[in-house]
Design a protein around this motif. Structure first.
Motif, PDB file in Angstrom:
ATOM      1  N   VAL A 126      -3.369  -3.939   2.615  1.00  0.00           N
ATOM      2  CA  VAL A 126      -4.902  -3.739   3.010  1.00  0.00           C
ATOM      3  C   VAL A 126      -5.615  -4.772   2.106  1.00  0.00           C
ATOM      4  CG1 VAL A 126      -4.074  -1.135   2.684  1.00  0.00           C
ATOM      5  CG2 VAL A 126      -4.813  -1.532   1.048  1.00  0.00           C
ATOM      6  N   LYS A 127      -4.751  -5.844   1.073  1.00  0.00           N
ATOM      7  CA  LYS A 127      -5.868  -6.636   0.062  1.00  0.00           C
ATOM      8  C   LYS A 127      -6.286  -7.650   1.446  1.00  0.00           C
ATOM      9  CE  LYS A 127      -6.108  -6.887  -3.597  1.00  0.00           C
ATOM     10  NZ  LYS A 127      -6.894  -6.395  -4.664  1.00  0.00           N
ATOM     11  N   SER A 128      -5.607  -7.571   2.083  1.00  0.00           N
ATOM     12  CA  SER A 128      -6.349  -8.595   3.669  1.00  0.00           C
ATOM     13  C   SER A 128      -6.526  -7.901   4.478  1.00  0.00           C
ATOM     14  CB  SER A 128      -4.930  -9.705   3.928  1.00  0.00           C
ATOM     15  OG  SER A 128      -4.150  -8.831   3.989  1.00  0.00           O
ATOM     16  N   ALA A 129      -6.255  -6.648   5.094  1.00  0.00           N
ATOM     17  CA  ALA A 129      -6.854  -6.477   6.198  1.00  0.00           C
ATOM     18  C   ALA A 129      -6.917  -4.747   6.197  1.00  0.00           C
ATOM     19  CB  ALA A 129      -5.785  -5.811   7.284  1.00  0.00           C
ATOM     20  N   LYS A 130      -8.322  -3.584   6.677  1.00  0.00           N
ATOM     21  CA  LYS A 130      -8.599  -2.164   6.897  1.00  0.00           C
ATOM     22  C   LYS A 130      -6.748  -1.236   6.640  1.00  0.00           C
ATOM     23  CE  LYS A 130     -12.242  -0.488   9.003  1.00  0.00           C
ATOM     24  NZ  LYS A 130     -13.030   0.573   7.671  1.00  0.00           N
ATOM     25  N   PRO A 131      -6.741  -0.736   5.793  1.00  0.00           N
ATOM     26  CA  PRO A 131      -6.316   0.499   6.014  1.00  0.00           C
ATOM     27  C   PRO A 131      -6.328   0.871   6.823  1.00  0.00           C
ATOM     28  CG  PRO A 131      -7.741   0.941   3.782  1.00  0.00           C
ATOM     29  CD  PRO A 131      -8.082  -0.721   4.785  1.00  0.00           C
ATOM     30  N   THR A 132      -5.134   2.175   7.537  1.00  0.00           N
ATOM     31  CA  THR A 132      -5.581   3.647   8.096  1.00  0.00           C
ATOM     32  C   THR A 132      -5.496   4.595   7.517  1.00  0.00           C
ATOM     33  OG1 THR A 132      -3.424   2.723   8.769  1.00  0.00           O
ATOM     34  CG2 THR A 132      -4.482   2.211  10.055  1.00  0.00           C
ATOM     35  N   LYS A 133      -6.305   5.417   8.198  1.00  0.00           N
ATOM     36  CA  LYS A 133      -5.967   6.832   8.004  1.00  0.00           C
ATOM     37  C   LYS A 133      -4.842   7.097   7.333  1.00  0.00           C
ATOM     38  CE  LYS A 133     -10.481   9.579   8.093  1.00  0.00           C
ATOM     39  NZ  LYS A 133     -10.823   7.504   6.951  1.00  0.00           N
ATOM     40  N   ALA A 134      -3.826   6.618   7.973  1.00  0.00           N
ATOM     41  CA  ALA A 134      -2.645   7.074   8.217  1.00  0.00           C
ATOM     42  C   ALA A 134      -2.372   6.882   7.183  1.00  0.00           C
ATOM     43  CB  ALA A 134      -1.825   6.595   9.226  1.00  0.00           C
ATOM     44  N   ALA A 135      -2.328   5.396   6.721  1.00  0.00           N
ATOM     45  CA  ALA A 135      -1.813   4.672   5.518  1.00  0.00           C
ATOM     46  C   ALA A 135      -2.821   5.498   4.322  1.00  0.00           C
ATOM     47  CB  ALA A 135      -1.829   3.101   5.483  1.00  0.00           C
ATOM     48  N   ASP A 136      -3.592   6.052   4.620  1.00  0.00           N
ATOM     49  CA  ASP A 136      -3.739   6.924   2.902  1.00  0.00           C
ATOM     50  C   ASP A 136      -3.004   8.028   3.122  1.00  0.00           C
ATOM     51  OD1 ASP A 136      -6.102   4.334   3.515  1.00  0.00           O
ATOM     52  OD2 ASP A 136      -7.878   6.114   4.029  1.00  0.00           O
ATOM     53  N   VAL A 144     -10.891   7.181  -4.494  1.00  0.00           N
ATOM     54  CA  VAL A 144     -10.104   7.778  -5.401  1.00  0.00           C
ATOM     55  C   VAL A 144      -9.487   6.858  -4.031  1.00  0.00           C
ATOM     56  CG1 VAL A 144      -9.182   9.987  -5.595  1.00  0.00           C
ATOM     57  CG2 VAL A 144     -10.641   9.844  -5.845  1.00  0.00           C
ATOM     58  N   THR A 145      -9.342   6.506  -2.929  1.00  0.00           N
ATOM     59  CA  THR A 145      -8.604   6.413  -2.132  1.00  0.00           C
ATOM     60  C   THR A 145      -8.062   4.407  -2.894  1.00  0.00           C
ATOM     61  OG1 THR A 145      -9.311   8.072  -0.785  1.00  0.00           O
ATOM     62  CG2 THR A 145      -7.798   6.145   0.079  1.00  0.00           C
ATOM     63  N   THR A 146      -9.356   4.218  -2.691  1.00  0.00           N
ATOM     64  CA  THR A 146      -9.329   2.808  -2.906  1.00  0.00           C
ATOM     65  C   THR A 146      -8.828   2.729  -4.720  1.00  0.00           C
ATOM     66  OG1 THR A 146     -11.812   3.196  -1.717  1.00  0.00           O
ATOM     67  CG2 THR A 146     -10.756   0.766  -3.780  1.00  0.00           C
ATOM     68  N   PHE A 147      -8.766   3.695  -5.052  1.00  0.00           N
ATOM     69  CA  PHE A 147      -7.979   2.852  -6.464  1.00  0.00           C
ATOM     70  C   PHE A 147      -6.773   3.152  -6.206  1.00  0.00           C
ATOM     71  CE2 PHE A 147      -6.075   3.955 -10.431  1.00  0.00           C
ATOM     72  CZ  PHE A 147      -6.486   2.994 -11.424  1.00  0.00           C
ATOM     73  N   PHE A 148      -5.826   4.277  -5.181  1.00  0.00           N
ATOM     74  CA  PHE A 148      -4.553   4.139  -5.529  1.00  0.00           C
ATOM     75  C   PHE A 148      -4.404   2.755  -4.998  1.00  0.00           C
ATOM     76  CE2 PHE A 148      -5.371   8.692  -4.608  1.00  0.00           C
ATOM     77  CZ  PHE A 148      -4.464   9.562  -5.704  1.00  0.00           C
ATOM     78  N   TYR A 149      -5.465   2.175  -3.637  1.00  0.00           N
ATOM     79  CA  TYR A 149      -4.394   0.651  -3.440  1.00  0.00           C
ATOM     80  C   TYR A 149      -4.535  -0.252  -4.629  1.00  0.00           C
ATOM     81  CZ  TYR A 149      -4.554   2.721   1.844  1.00  0.00           C
ATOM     82  OH  TYR A 149      -4.094   3.123   2.307  1.00  0.00           O
ATOM     83  N   ASP A 150      -5.510  -0.452  -5.548  1.00  0.00           N
ATOM     84  CA  ASP A 150      -5.870  -1.307  -6.562  1.00  0.00           C
ATOM     85  C   ASP A 150      -4.780  -0.804  -7.030  1.00  0.00           C
ATOM     86  OD1 ASP A 150      -8.192  -1.677  -5.110  1.00  0.00           O
ATOM     87  OD2 ASP A 150      -9.210  -0.893  -6.424  1.00  0.00           O
ATOM     88  N   GLY A 151      -4.533   0.107  -7.953  1.00  0.00           N
ATOM     89  CA  GLY A 151      -3.295   0.657  -8.738  1.00  0.00           C
ATOM     90  C   GLY A 151      -2.104   0.402  -8.506  1.00  0.00           C
ATOM     91  N   LEU A 152      -2.229   0.244  -7.499  1.00  0.00           N
ATOM     92  CA  LEU A 152       0.124  -0.079  -6.736  1.00  0.00           C
ATOM     93  C   LEU A 152      -0.099  -0.721  -6.612  1.00  0.00           C
ATOM     94  CD1 LEU A 152       0.225   2.827  -3.525  1.00  0.00           C
ATOM     95  CD2 LEU A 152       1.658   2.496  -5.749  1.00  0.00           C
ATOM     96  N   TYR A 153      -1.163  -1.937  -6.167  1.00  0.00           N
ATOM     97  CA  TYR A 153      -1.523  -3.149  -5.731  1.00  0.00           C
ATOM     98  C   TYR A 153      -0.875  -3.827  -7.703  1.00  0.00           C
ATOM     99  CZ  TYR A 153      -2.972  -8.490  -5.345  1.00  0.00           C
ATOM    100  OH  TYR A 153      -2.676  -9.763  -4.753  1.00  0.00           O
ATOM    101  N   ALA A 154      -2.050  -3.700  -8.485  1.00  0.00           N
ATOM    102  CA  ALA A 154      -1.923  -3.904 -10.203  1.00  0.00           C
ATOM    103  C   ALA A 154      -0.658  -4.204  -9.755  1.00  0.00           C
ATOM    104  CB  ALA A 154      -3.003  -2.954 -10.546  1.00  0.00           C
TER     105      ALA A 154
END
Ligand code: SF4
Ligand code: SF3
Length: 516
Positions: free
Chosen positions: A46-56, A141-151
């Motif tokens: 999701v760094k390079s593309a939009k996340p889907t509802k299913a991914a969230d 909150v959703t955005t943080f999950f991606y950022d945190g996991l990425y980190a």
């Protein structure tokens, strides 16, 4: 396997070998690592593309699944893993999964900080999932999950990871706020409620875990069926919510804390439904009576799927029949009732009175005794601490650690009960709200209030809450029964220097230190 995410980890260093102290097998632990690595892959996608509802939704489920005492089932973990990988392929096929072993093998400070972020996110995912079940989500909150996991999958140093630890706390604070909104908008503002510990005769179902939505659905499906419902462990605060307490067959609370379940479930004539942690390895004597739902899973137990059709649980309750006569039970101190429902709505409605009592010197100090229970013998500290608090002090409780003291009868101060239960662990949000309001009324900072936080931890939700408290700048927290194994000496030094986190000693000594 390697796992050191909870308080009961082997030798307070880490579980290794064939199984962990919680009963999680090595292959299960490895699949959970693989799942975590796949979630990091999804975050990379999701760094390079939009996340889907299913991914969230998969991020929430995937992280929640790895919390201690939630999932012991390789099959369901692997199904989830396949779903995460398939979703990642759809979003960005070239994003690579991460080998979580790299975290366990990293330099101890990096490993420590990444663990704080990852475990904090696991706890937070449980809260986000409960809110999601009620139709509430938050983009932040959703955005943080991606950022945190990425980190946690990046080659970051201390300087990059330390601020992210506090950001995890910030995100979890928002997440608890979201869940508070979800719970109160769905079920009303909790009201003080006395909860019996006696099990009435006739068929009944015991519901454990944190998910109020599951409880509500079960209450609906058991209406007028002659089946009573009893809460267990973290489900107890459900009794305070108007939209749940209106069901006359929501009768009381069964048993004590989660770690006593193997003896308490052994011969009860009723089924038990687990909606979240803490599920312990299931003994043969009651295996046919335990049901799971949501992300909870255990090999060979009947699982209630997303249709939430609780018919198998209901049929089991009727088949077991319950007790023939009313069956009195007590808390660990011999009490026959407990109370709950003192969330921020109720406490703040009497804030004026509380403030007057403080000004008149009739309430000298507040203790928040919050957090998880567990099997460690050192946890009797919390019972002793509560018993030894002076009569002009008030105790607020949170989460399942309350079972150490919630049946004590400590009396009142001019109508204000000396023990007030604010709810589940996520209701730490309530405690923070009350503390901020009191600080405002007294024109001081939270750290200047006559308030001390005496916390106990076990699993990863407690980690998330601790990070939220640090993010809010709350100092002088007493933490026990042991310090987390994943905190390295250097990281501990930062926590002690900046926040004065103190390991618990004895109730006498700590009370002396606090009250001076
Ligand atoms: Fe050990 Fe806790 Fe991990 Fe279970 S969750 S394997 S007890 S550290
Ligand atoms: Fe308890 Fe398992 Fe942590 Fe929500 S139910 S607090 S330990």
């Amino acid at each position: 396997m390697f796992c050191f995410q909870c308080q009961q980890t082997a030798h307070n260093t880490g579980c290794e070998g064939k199984a962990g102290v919680c009963g999680k097998k090595s292959d299960t632990a490895n699949f959970q690592d693989e799942l975590t690595g796949a979630l990091i892959g999804l975050a990379r996608a999701v760094k390079s593309a939009k996340p889907t509802k299913a991914a969230d939704e998969l991020v929430l489920k995937g992280l929640f699944t790895t919390i201690t005492n939630v999932n012991f089932n390789n099959e369901t973990i692997n199904t989830l893993l396949a779903q995460v990988n398939a979703e990642k392929e759809k979003i960005a096929a070239d994003a690579e999964n991460y080998d979580v072993q790299q975290i366990w093998d990293a330099d101890e400070d990096i490993r420590s900080l990444k663990s704080l972020i990852l475990f904090g996110m696991r706890g937070m995912a449980a809260y986000a999932y409960h809110a999601f079940a009620l139709g509430f989500t938050s983009q932040k909150v959703t955005t943080f999950f991606y950022d945190g996991l990425y980190a946690v999958g990046e080659d970051y140093g201390m300087d990059e990871l330390l601020p992210l630890v506090l950001k995890t706390g910030e995100a979890n604070y928002k997440c608890m706020e979201l869940l508070d909104k979800a719970n109160t908008e769905s079920y009303g503002t909790p009201v003080p409620t006395e909860v019996p510990l006696t099990i009435e005769k006739g068929p009944f179902i015991v519901v454990s875990g944190h998910d109020l939505h599951d409880l509500k659905l079960l209450l609906e499906q058991t209406k007028d069926k002659g089946i009573n419902i009893y809460t267990h462990s973290e489900m107890l605060p459900a009794h305070g919510y108007p939209e749940l307490k209106k069901y006359p067959h929501l009768k009381g609370n069964f048993g004590t804390a989660w770690q006593s379940q193997q003896s308490e479930f052994h011969n009860i004539p009723a089924p038990i439904l687990f909606t979240t942690n803490c599920l312990m390895p299931v003994r043969q004597s009651y295996a046919d009576r335990v049901f799971t739902t949501s992300v909870v899973s255990y090999p060979e137990l009947v699982h209630i799927g997303e249709d939430k059709d609780f018919t198998p649980v209901i049929e089991k309750a009727l088949e077991c029949g319950g007790y023939e006569e009313d069956h009195p039970m007590t808390g660990i101190n011999g009490g026959t009732t407990v109370t709950t429902g003192f969330a921020h709505g109720t406490v703040l409605s009497v804030a004026g009175k509380v403030i007057d009592l403080v000004k008149q010197g009739k309430i000298k100090h507040f203790f928040l005794i919050g957090g998880c229970d567990g099997a460690a013998p050192g946890r009797s500290y919390y019972t002793e601490f509560a018993k030894k608090t002076p009569i002009d002090t008030v105790i607020l409780t949170l989460a399942c650690g309350k079972y150490r003291l919630n049946d004590l009868k400590l009396g009142e101060i001019e109508g204000i009960p000396r023990i007030m239960d604010m709810g589940q662990c996520n209701d730490a949000y309530s405690a923070i709200k009350v503390a901020l309001a009191l600080a405002d009324a007294f024109g001081c900072g939270v750290n200047e209030l006559p308030l001390s936080l005496i916390l106990s931890w076990y699993e990863q939700k407690a980690v998330a809450i601790l990070l939220s408290l640090l993010y809010l700048g709350i100092k002088n927290i007493y933490l026990g029964p042991t310090l987390p194994a994943f905190i390295s000496p250097n990281v501990l030094q930062v926590l002690v220097e900046k926040y004065n986190i103190t390991p618990i000693s004895t109730p006498e000594e700590d009370l002396k230190k606090i009250l001076g």
